[in-house]
Design a protein around this motif. Structure first.
Motif, PDB file in Angstrom:
ATOM      1  N   LEU A  88       0.825  -1.216   0.000  1.00  0.00           N
ATOM      2  CA  LEU A  88       0.000   0.000   0.000  1.00  0.00           C
ATOM      3  C   LEU A  88       0.857   1.264   0.000  1.00  0.00           C
ATOM      4  O   LEU A  88       0.520   2.253  -0.657  1.00  0.00           O
ATOM      5  N   THR A  91       2.086   1.795  -3.487  1.00  0.00           N
ATOM      6  CA  THR A  91       0.973   2.244  -4.337  1.00  0.00           C
ATOM      7  C   THR A  91       0.648   3.710  -4.072  1.00  0.00           C
ATOM      8  O   THR A  91       0.444   4.491  -5.008  1.00  0.00           O
ATOM      9  N   LEU A  92       0.613   4.096  -2.808  1.00  0.00           N
ATOM     10  CA  LEU A  92       0.320   5.495  -2.468  1.00  0.00           C
ATOM     11  C   LEU A  92       1.420   6.426  -2.961  1.00  0.00           C
ATOM     12  O   LEU A  92       1.138   7.550  -3.390  1.00  0.00           O
ATOM     13  N   HIS A  95       0.996   7.388  -6.415  1.00  0.00           N
ATOM     14  CA  HIS A  95      -0.094   8.348  -6.599  1.00  0.00           C
ATOM     15  C   HIS A  95       0.204   9.692  -5.934  1.00  0.00           C
ATOM     16  O   HIS A  95      -0.709  10.495  -5.715  1.00  0.00           O
ATOM     17  N   LEU A 166      -5.860   5.541   0.073  1.00  0.00           N
ATOM     18  CA  LEU A 166      -5.878   5.076  -1.312  1.00  0.00           C
ATOM     19  C   LEU A 166      -7.247   5.291  -1.939  1.00  0.00           C
ATOM     20  O   LEU A 166      -7.353   5.714  -3.096  1.00  0.00           O
TER      21      LEU A 166
END
Length: 173
Positions: A88, A91-92, A95, A166
């Protein structure tokens, strides 16, 4: 009075057995356990001898061979949540987020594989040590088992927080 030696009394020398095959010969029929490390680890895992400490004041990590099964479950959950946290976090960061932990921030900027290995490795190592010490008390007061549950709860809260972040990030795109 003067001390008398064995030779003066005429008593036989019992330092060597009379039927011993030779000087320094080994009379054991089984091989030395200490030379079979892997076998001993596997055998001891399935046939533990010490389920309780031998003495009431025993506080060392080596006093037990067997630990409660719930500690394995807690340790596995913490390690899995650490893996989810690493995924996570990466992934963050893709972004637009940034790592808040000052120790992990320099590692995140490099390879994702190195970041994941360091993060999960440090967590798993700490969990192994805490699991071994689960029956002990930290600082003489707090049971280490409470610390394990606290780490599990902390990772659970962190993963829920990252999932919410997220979700908000994906809604803005």
């Amino acid at each position: 009075m003067k001390p008398v030696s064995i030779e003066q009394v005429g008593a036989p020398d019992m330092s060597h057995a009379m039927d011993a095959p030779g000087e320094g010969a080994d009379r054991r029929s089984t091989p030395d356990r200490r030379k079979r490390t892997l076998y001993s680890l596997i055998y001891g895992s399935f046939n533990p001898r010490r389920r309780e400490a031998r003495r009431t004041d025993a506080r060392s990590l080596r006093d037990l061979d067997w630990h409660q099964p719930q500690w394995l479950a807690v340790a596995m959950l913490i390690t899995v949540l650490s893996c989810v946290d690493a995924a996570l976090t990466l992934t963050l960061i893709e972004h637009g987020a940034y790592e808040v932990n000052p120790f992990m921030a320099p590692i995140v900027g490099g390879s994702a594989l190195v970041f994941t290995l360091v993060k999960v490795g440090l967590t798993a190592g700490g969990v192994v040590l805490l699991t071994l010490a689960a029956r002990m008390r930290a600082f003489g007061k707090i049971p280490v088992s409470f610390l394990l549950y606290g780490v599990l709860l902390g990772y659970g809260v962190l993963v829920v927080y990252e999932l919410r972040l997220l979700e908000e990030t994906l809604l803005t795109y």
